[in-house]
Design a protein around this motif. Structure first.
Motif: not given
Length: 593
Positions: A2, A91, A94-95, A513-514, A517-518
């Protein structure tokens, strides 16, 4: 590996090379809203091994991270906090790598199984508002544990024996005239609950009559004829009297049928039911085993106790001098029986009000002393009471808030507010009815589950159905708004999202997006803390962030087709996570509102 692991290893390397010091761990936290950044490195703990000014240390580490870690685009240092700004590409990668967010954050099921007990109703009355908090908490915790990767079993124990049910039985015998759920048109649990209230009224009349004859209140309460007769009925039940047992089975059967309707309406279920009438003698065999092991001790009168004074508790009786079981004995036996029934279970969660905190401390400690390995994984999901603006509820006096009535009232409140807003005029009557039920139940569930379980709740039905603020309907409305966006996008040949090298994120897009991600971490935290409130409030934060994006960033009027396509996909991802999160809370989301 990660990003946090990558950063941690790099920071340790920088500290080693620059300061000849070894860091055991690196502390991270989310960057505060008032500073630029996405992730913050806390410098202060490093000062235990690194001598120097925390700001200068932060500057050194930040410069190296920008050079060596592609995802870090820039940094700033505020006192002892190194705030890192992550690149758009981080980001976007990730998306695009997640793609489908409908199952995002849910872990594959492991062999580590847990059993969650909730509901635990008495068969002398219908379910009420207090039961609703119980079943919503238990059901949601089971769903969260499942999402976190644990196999789960949902169970309840029904308190179907004792003086309380005999009171209802006796009152029905005296005053019922053969009334049944079919003849009265009442749900069975409501019918039986009415006779529990009838018993209490007659009992109070007899107490007053005895007091007029000169008896003290204490003597009158103990010697009221109707109570003595109920006690005799209980003795007959325990002796297996055919007539009493037949009446008990009939009236309990009415109640079980009523419970099932309520559970279905609330939207909860169980894998197995246990009945106190079957389990109340289960623990007696283990008392003998505990005596042999020295876990228990016998007093001269023949009673058996567990001495927990060394653990800061007291002596707890587990068997009376006449050899009869107490509640603790029953709970010991029931726990052990459940492991026999479900051998893969490695722990249990008991959803029971906080008035039983001491009981469960004792139960768990006794099971550990008896040598059961799974006793290390027992947890009391203790919760506070639910109050109403009008005050406390009392079952005996018939002043409880009935669960079925509350569900109906919530749907009616949702109808009133929805009609005032006037946005569903084109719905059919059936569609409207379904929507009111979805909004009303969603409001009720969210209002209860957004609060930390340990806290007491003052439940306000009108406040819970507000379409603004931290409420279920506000989140449901946002989900429905996104569905409207997606329906509009269907006519525009929505493509899979792939970004080009020069694609830049708007700050509002990045914030959404943040939060997306959580979600996996939030599920794990909610599972570890047995707290649906963490899921509820995460969802509210996500919805607030999406609405800020929606109000500030054009979707269909975007400057480029690439931006428009991305923003539609981002909206879709938010909707999928809202639905997934609300599934964990047992809340449905409407396609239109």
């Amino acid at each position: 590996m990660s990003l946090q692991q990558t950063l941690s290893e790099k920071i340790k390397s920088v500290v080693k090379n620059t300061y000849s010091a070894d860091l055991e761990t690196v502390e991270f936290q989310a960057t505060r809203k008032d500073f630029e950044g996405d992730i913050t490195v806390v410098i202060f703990p490093m000062l235990r091994v690194v001598k120097g000014n925390p700001v200068q240390i932060g500057e050194v580490i930040g410069e190296e991270l920008v050079k060596e870690v592609a995802e870090v685009s820039k940094f700033n240092v505020v006192k002892g906090f190194l705030n890192l700004v992550l690149s758009d590409s981080y980001y976007l990668d990730f998306f695009t790598n997640v793609g489908d967010f409908s199952d995002f954050g849910k872990m594959p099921q492991s062999d580590d199984a847990r059993m969650v007990e909730y509901a635990s109703p008495n068969t002398n009355k219908p379910l009420h508002l207090g039961h609703i908090r119980n079943v919503l908490l238990g059901y949601s915790v089971a769903e969260i544990l499942k999402a976190s990767g644990k196999k789960t079993y949902k169970t309840q124990i029904i308190n179907d024996r004792g003086i309380h049910i005999c009171k209802s039985m006796l009152a029905w015998q005296r005053y019922g005239n053969g009334e049944t759920p079919q003849s009265s048109g009442l749900k069975g649990d409501k019918l039986v609950g009415n006779y529990y209230v009838t018993f209490d009224k007659e009992y109070k009349k007899e107490i007053e009559a005895l007091k007029l004859q000169g008896e003290t209140e204490e003597v009158a309460k103990a010697n009221a004829p109707i109570l003595l007769e109920a006690q005799q009925m209980l003795q007959k039940w325990e002796a297996g009297d055919d007539e009493v047992v037949a009446l008990w089975k009939k009236m309990n059967g009415w109640v079980y049928d009523g419970f099932e309707v309520t559970y279905k309406n609330i939207g909860v279920d169980f894998d197995k039911n246990y009945y106190e009438s079957d389990t109340y003698l289960l623990g007696k065999d283990f008392v003998a085993e505990g005596l042999a092991k020295g876990v228990f001790e016998k007093d001269p009168d023949g009673s058996v106790w567990c001495d927990l004074t060394d653990e800061g508790l007291d002596r707890k009786i587990v068997l009376r001098s006449d050899g009869t079981a107490v509640y603790m004995t029953q709970d010991i036996g029931t726990a052990i029986q459940r492991i026999k029934d479900f051998p893969d279970v490695n722990g249990m969660i008991y959803t029971v009000g906080n008035e039983q905190d001491y009981h469960f401390k004792v139960l768990f400690l006794i099971l550990k002393k008896l040598g059961f390995a799974w006793a290390e994984n027992l947890y009391h999901l203790s919760y506070g009471m639910v109050d109403l603006p009008s005050g406390k509820m009392k079952s005996r006096e018939g002043t409880v808030v009935d669960a079925d009535d509350l569900i109906t009232d919530m749907a009616e409140t949702a109808r009133t507010i929805s009609e005032e807003l006037g946005k569903i005029d084109d719905f059919s009557e059936a569609e409207k009815s379904d929507l009111y039920q979805t909004i009303g139940l969603g409001a009720l569930k969210y209002y209860i589950l957004k609060v930390d379980p340990k806290k007491r709740i003052l439940f306000n039905p009108e406040e819970s159905v507000d379409f603004q603020g931290n409420t279920g309907p506000f989140i449901q409305y946002t989900y429905a708004r996104i569905q409207s966006i997606l329906r509009k996008a269907e006519g525009e040949a929505l493509k899979n999202f792939e970004y080009t090298e020069n694609f830049q994120l708007h700050e509002k897009e990045k914030e959404v997006i943040k939060l997306l991600e959580q979600f996996p971490e939030t599920i794990q935290l909610a599972a570890q803390n047995y707290s649906p409130a963490l899921i509820a409030n995460y969802t509210y934060d996500l919805v607030k962030e999406f609405n800020s994006f929606y109000q500030n960033v054009p979707i269909f009027a975007a400057d480029t087709s690439e931006e428009k396509n991305f923003r539609i996909h981002l909206s879709k991802a938010v909707a999928e996570v809202i639905k997934s999160a609300f599934d964990l809370l047992g809340i449905n989301v409407p396609e239109r509102m």
